[in-house]
Design a protein around this motif. Structure first.
Motif, PDB file in Angstrom:
ATOM      1  N   HIS A  77       0.864  -1.181   0.000  1.00 23.82           N
ATOM      2  CA  HIS A  77       0.000   0.000   0.000  1.00 23.82           C
ATOM      3  C   HIS A  77       0.903   1.234   0.000  1.00 23.82           C
ATOM      4  O   HIS A  77       1.769   1.370   0.850  1.00 23.82           O
ATOM      5  N   SER A  78       0.657   2.117  -0.974  1.00 26.80           N
ATOM      6  CA  SER A  78       1.567   3.264  -1.098  1.00 26.80           C
ATOM      7  C   SER A  78       1.416   4.261   0.049  1.00 26.80           C
ATOM      8  O   SER A  78       2.297   5.064   0.290  1.00 26.80           O
ATOM      9  N   GLY A  79       0.272   4.212   0.760  1.00 25.03           N
ATOM     10  CA  GLY A  79       0.137   5.081   1.924  1.00 25.03           C
ATOM     11  C   GLY A  79       1.062   4.645   3.040  1.00 25.03           C
ATOM     12  O   GLY A  79       1.734   5.451   3.677  1.00 25.03           O
ATOM     13  N   ILE A  80       1.103   3.353   3.257  1.00 27.15           N
ATOM     14  CA  ILE A  80       1.874   2.820   4.384  1.00 27.15           C
ATOM     15  C   ILE A  80       3.367   2.736   4.056  1.00 27.15           C
ATOM     16  O   ILE A  80       4.206   2.972   4.901  1.00 27.15           O
ATOM     17  N   PHE A  81       3.680   2.406   2.829  1.00 23.66           N
ATOM     18  CA  PHE A  81       5.085   2.165   2.487  1.00 23.66           C
ATOM     19  C   PHE A  81       5.704   3.228   1.577  1.00 23.66           C
ATOM     20  O   PHE A  81       6.901   3.207   1.330  1.00 23.66           O
ATOM     21  N   GLY A  82       4.876   4.129   1.051  1.00 17.88           N
ATOM     22  CA  GLY A  82       5.397   5.167   0.157  1.00 17.88           C
ATOM     23  C   GLY A  82       6.351   6.098   0.888  1.00 17.88           C
ATOM     24  O   GLY A  82       5.975   6.696   1.879  1.00 17.88           O
ATOM     25  N   GLY A  83       7.575   6.206   0.402  1.00 15.48           N
ATOM     26  CA  GLY A  83       8.559   7.088   1.016  1.00 15.48           C
ATOM     27  C   GLY A  83       9.553   6.373   1.897  1.00 15.48           C
ATOM     28  O   GLY A  83      10.578   6.938   2.262  1.00 15.48           O
ATOM     29  N   VAL A  84       9.251   5.104   2.279  1.00 17.03           N
ATOM     30  CA  VAL A  84      10.176   4.393   3.170  1.00 17.03           C
ATOM     31  C   VAL A  84      10.737   3.124   2.538  1.00 17.03           C
ATOM     32  O   VAL A  84      11.644   2.504   3.088  1.00 17.03           O
TER      33      VAL A  84
ATOM     34  N   GLU B 177      10.972   1.635  -4.440  1.00 21.77           N
ATOM     35  CA  GLU B 177       9.922   1.088  -5.303  1.00 21.77           C
ATOM     36  C   GLU B 177      10.498   0.544  -6.613  1.00 21.77           C
ATOM     37  O   GLU B 177      11.118   1.279  -7.378  1.00 21.77           O
TER      38      GLU B 177
ATOM     39  N   ARG C 217      -1.702  11.203   6.137  1.00 23.79           N
ATOM     40  CA  ARG C 217      -1.275  11.953   4.955  1.00 23.79           C
ATOM     41  C   ARG C 217      -2.448  12.033   3.976  1.00 23.79           C
ATOM     42  O   ARG C 217      -3.358  11.194   3.992  1.00 23.79           O
TER      43      ARG C 217
ATOM     44  N   CYS D 121      -3.662  12.294  -0.217  1.00 25.87           N
ATOM     45  CA  CYS D 121      -3.198  11.621  -1.431  1.00 25.87           C
ATOM     46  C   CYS D 121      -3.737  12.327  -2.667  1.00 25.87           C
ATOM     47  O   CYS D 121      -4.951  12.479  -2.821  1.00 25.87           O
TER      48      CYS D 121
ATOM     49  N   HIS E 185       9.230   9.781   7.373  1.00 22.61           N
ATOM     50  CA  HIS E 185       8.999   9.685   5.929  1.00 22.61           C
ATOM     51  C   HIS E 185       7.699   8.956   5.609  1.00 22.61           C
ATOM     52  O   HIS E 185       7.164   9.079   4.520  1.00 22.61           O
ATOM     53  N   ARG E 186       7.203   8.215   6.563  1.00 28.16           N
ATOM     54  CA  ARG E 186       5.904   7.585   6.363  1.00 28.16           C
ATOM     55  C   ARG E 186       4.767   8.538   6.702  1.00 28.16           C
ATOM     56  O   ARG E 186       3.715   8.494   6.075  1.00 28.16           O
TER      57      ARG E 186
ATOM     58  N   SER F 238       5.540  11.669  -0.234  1.00 27.63           N
ATOM     59  CA  SER F 238       6.214  10.638  -1.022  1.00 27.63           C
ATOM     60  C   SER F 238       5.519  10.538  -2.369  1.00 27.63           C
ATOM     61  O   SER F 238       4.364  10.921  -2.509  1.00 27.63           O
ATOM     62  N   LEU F 239       6.256  10.026  -3.349  1.00 27.43           N
ATOM     63  CA  LEU F 239       5.683   9.861  -4.697  1.00 27.43           C
ATOM     64  C   LEU F 239       5.855   8.410  -5.119  1.00 27.43           C
ATOM     65  O   LEU F 239       6.978   7.892  -5.117  1.00 27.43           O
TER      66      LEU F 239
ATOM     67  N   SER G 189       1.031   8.808  -7.650  1.00 23.22           N
ATOM     68  CA  SER G 189       0.355   9.609  -6.635  1.00 23.22           C
ATOM     69  C   SER G 189       1.376  10.196  -5.676  1.00 23.22           C
ATOM     70  O   SER G 189       2.473   9.674  -5.524  1.00 23.22           O
TER      71      SER G 189
ATOM     72  N   ARG H   2       1.696  11.457  -1.718  1.00 26.32           N
ATOM     73  CA  ARG H   2       1.131  11.518  -0.363  1.00 26.32           C
ATOM     74  C   ARG H   2       1.453  12.900   0.194  1.00 26.32           C
ATOM     75  O   ARG H   2       2.613  13.329   0.179  1.00 26.32           O
TER      76      ARG H   2
ATOM     77  N   GLU I  74      -0.472   8.140  10.253  1.00 32.01           N
ATOM     78  CA  GLU I  74      -0.506   7.115   9.214  1.00 32.01           C
ATOM     79  C   GLU I  74       0.011   7.703   7.921  1.00 32.01           C
ATOM     80  O   GLU I  74      -0.173   8.893   7.656  1.00 32.01           O
ATOM     81  N   GLY I  75       0.626   6.850   7.125  1.00 30.41           N
ATOM     82  CA  GLY I  75       1.071   7.307   5.815  1.00 30.41           C
ATOM     83  C   GLY I  75      -0.051   7.356   4.810  1.00 30.41           C
ATOM     84  O   GLY I  75      -0.041   8.142   3.873  1.00 30.41           O
ATOM     85  N   GLY I  76      -1.044   6.489   5.024  1.00 28.98           N
ATOM     86  CA  GLY I  76      -2.172   6.413   4.090  1.00 28.98           C
ATOM     87  C   GLY I  76      -3.139   7.554   4.314  1.00 28.98           C
ATOM     88  O   GLY I  76      -3.016   8.332   5.266  1.00 28.98           O
TER      89      GLY I  76
END
Ligand SMILES: [Zn+2]
Ligand SMILES: [Zn+2]
Ligand SMILES: [Zn+2]
Ligand SMILES: [Zn+2]
Lengths: 480, 480
Positions: A232-239, A242, B215, B217, B311-312, B317-318, B345, B347, B418-420
């Protein structure tokens, strides 16, 4: 020529029958690239066997090629059989081997087809036949069967012994065929004097052509492997690093938007253009407008006829086909794909060496990836390759085919090369030590491999007549 | 607390029933992103209505949201309804609105699932429930129904009036919901004191959390349009500008392999990190190892806990999600795709402005494309956006939920962001002028949006109990 008139009249009369056979054939979704449709490919082989039997072909053999080598999902996946058959066995006649493929490219109405791709549409207004396989290659393949039928109904003897070699894996690299041709060179194919392949297209839409050269094709896949599963890009995006981000970096390093290949060392392998060669291009009937019409756009990279033809026929090109494993549907899925494979291919020309090219490509991908400093892993590999081919356009076969074209269409054909590859052309030439003729049936705008693939009815019928006349002229020619 | 003990015992006894309801619910493939499955999304709404009726919920309303705005294939496509209902109408009690979504992400066994994604697998060995929707969000959503059932069977009155707002478009941008909430703010939702959303996850796999920030989106699509139809790369490779070649150039300009966004002007919009904020991160229970376990890989971009969490949660993040229109299957299709859409996307975090961000993104894409000198055309657009959200973690709701967590799990929860994004969080807060609590049920490794999505049975049961205790503690709290 009253003999031709008689047969051609039969071809015209039998048109509805010929279209009916094509309709039955294209209804079988024989997509060789789709493992789940493999039974359909095999079904189509049996369909052809039935037709050959009805026409009186003899010694019909379904040559099994064993299991498909990896990568496959099903490790026991059987390759589709090659259909060998013979019509006539007269030692006083020449023997012509005709090749065609009964498999087709993938197609789905969701791709944007105006009609169901595996259902033949007879467009009476535009006078064309629309379906996946209509022009590539079910139409031309079945054309050879109609040649025999027309002779039979006209009561005229076929002037040559005809052998068929119909394969079901052409759209997926002709796996297993090369080996079979080698094995049968001194057996089934031992008396073959000439090979004729009808699996390419006119250059444009008006002038018939004969083809004496083909580019090769090296198909590559570069896979970037990252997380253990899609995230999930919300949870893992940026860390998380990819894979898709790395992949677009690698893919963007291959070729620029002007068509220039950016992999070092490739240009140096290409044979230089000679003055004499330059001359050849000047005579050919072609224009930027025809390219634009065929592509349905004004997105050509060159304006001059000679530049266009040379970049299609005698210079390499690199195409990026797509990505496997990433999100590919409509909508907005917020996924980080775990493993993505970029697909691209390079069209090859004299004097490029396939193995050397592959080393350059893989080294390039690895080197670009390494500079990214990504914790993901890369695997670049050659999926399949087929060599380029160039023949003598003034030999007996080409001369016979040129006369046949003139007989049917009233004009001398252009002698062309092709940008596409039919790797098996070279195999036939080398293994059977015969000349190979490429005798196209369809037009440059038929849309092989794309949506709304079609074959003009006039090309279908004209193509069958040209096949007829070619066999007669070749039979009469003094040389082999 | 004997009241809790009585209800918790019922929850334990009813476990097989609760799992059975979940099994029935996830069997309906309610994929909101797939237009062809829209009837299934609507079917799932009716399934919920039946369950609510059985439990004695009142004033059940299926709120229609009209047709889905473009881009859609079917211009008359109806949005799935929002399920509003009420349990209890006692003016002396507080009123809690619970939100969940019954739609799910796309899933297919071909994606690599170990089992059919729309069939609940009860893994007795690992003590988990596996299916698309198990943790996102059908498991938590149905949890609220089980809370009511457990009270009924325990013979204990629900301490609050409970309202439900269950939507069917969350995975596709919650289209239409914002407007509905605005419309119902003074009607159906007029007495709401607090909103609770259970649609996120623990940070790791062991420690329960309460979540006070999200975050946003912004989802973008950049489409490159070239030829009129897909073309054969043999015939057109080297002479036509390929949309896919342009697209990978644009996509490769967005973010580097270290996660750094390359679009100018974005960094400047991000609120600076304060010393006080820095402190907060130090207390949280998390480690690189947990991230690696959740991602199933060693592909983290940062090693330090604080860097990972920031970072999360608090940096943008992209992510590049994929490409629509290109070849995406296994095999080696030699196609030049005519029109390709890259999906990515960003975040978002405080203080990024969505409109300003979108202008930066679109200008960037256009500028990169222009420099390519391609004859193709570009169209970059925002597909949907949802703002970031940050709340006060020490208000009545959060305090009640913290006590509930301690009651059930025996530990104080971590307060996390949350990152999501759950864009509707902000809408509830603004429109109903209430506090919103994010009360997660599942774990960080549940695999929402990926293959083999699961919910641990202990989280399912523990989550239901936490919901129970939270309602009681919140009901007793002096403030609103
Ligand atoms: Zn073909
Ligand atoms: Zn083909
Ligand atoms: Zn969700
Ligand atoms: Zn979700």
């Amino acid at each position: 020529n009253p003999k031709f008139q008689k047969i051609f009249k039969k071809v015209d009369e039998l048109k509805p029958d010929f279209i009916q056979v094509l309709a039955e054939a294209v209804e079988i979704p024989a997509v060789s690239a789709d493992e789940s449709l493999r039974p359909m490919v095999i079904k189509k082989a049996h369909f052809l066997v039935d037709k050959l039997k009805q026409l009186g072909f003899e010694d019909i053999q379904l040559k099994e090629l064993g299991v498909q080598p990896p990568p496959v999902n099903d490790p026991k996946l059987q390759l589709p059989p090659v259909v060998l058959s013979r019509y006539g066995n007269d030692p006083s006649k020449k023997t012509v081997l005709v090749y065609g493929h009964y498999d087709v490219q993938p197609a789905s109405i969701e791709d944007g087809w105006d009609s169901e791709p595996f259902k033949l549409v007879v467009d009476e207004e535009k006078q064309l036949l629309k379906a996946r396989g209509s022009t590539d290659d079910t139409g031309p393949l079945t054309g050879w069967l109609h040649v025999v039928r027309a002779h039979q109904e006209a009561g005229i003897e076929l002037p040559v012994n005809l052998l068929t070699c119909f394969e079901g894996m052409e759209e997926s690299g002709s796996l297993g065929l090369e080996k079979l041709i080698g094995q049968e060179a001194d057996k089934y194919f031992k008396d073959v004097d000439a090979v004729c392949i009808s699996d390419n297209y006119w250059l444009g839409t008006k002038k018939p052509v004969l083809t004496y050269g083909l580019r090769g094709c090296n198909y590559y896949q570069v896979t970037i492997n990252g997380p253990g599963a899609d995230l999930h890009s919300g949870i893992f995006g940026g860390v998380i690093a990819e894979p898709m981000v790395d992949l677009v970096q690698v893919l963007s390093s291959l070729v620029d938007s002007k068509g220039k290949i950016l992999i070092k060392g490739i240009d140096e392998m290409v044979a230089p253009v000679t003055e004499k060669e330059m001359k050849l291009y000047e005579d050919i009937d072609f224009s930027l407008e025809e390219l634009e019409e065929a592509s349905g756009s004004k997105t050509a990279l060159y304006e001059k006829k000679e530049d266009i033809l040379m970049h299609r026929w005698r210079f390499p090109s690199l195409s990026v086909h797509g990505v496997e494993g990433a999100f590919s549907s409509q909508g907005a899925k917020t996924v980080i794909p775990a493993k993505v494979s970029g697909k691209f291919s390079i069209r090859t020309v004299p004097d490029m060496d396939s193995a050397k090219l592959t080393k350059l490509v893989i080294d390039h991908c690895n080197s670009v990836f390494e500079k990214l400093g990504s914790p993901n892993t890369i695997h670049a590999e050659l999926i399949h390759d087929g060599n380029y081919w160039v023949s003598d356009p003034f030999n007996a076969q080409f001369t016979a085919a040129a006369k046949a074209t003139k007989e049917v269409y009233g004009v001398d054909p252009d002698f062309t090369r092709e940008g596409g590859s039919i790797p098996i052309t070279l195999t036939f030439e080398e293994q059977l030590k015969t000349s190979v003729l490429l005798l196209p049936m369809g037009r440059g705008d038929d849309g092989a491999h794309s949506i709304n693939e079609k074959l003009d009815i006039s090309n279908f019928i004209g193509g069958i007549k040209t096949m007829v006349a070619y066999l007669h002229y070749y039979a009469e020619s003094p040389e082999n």
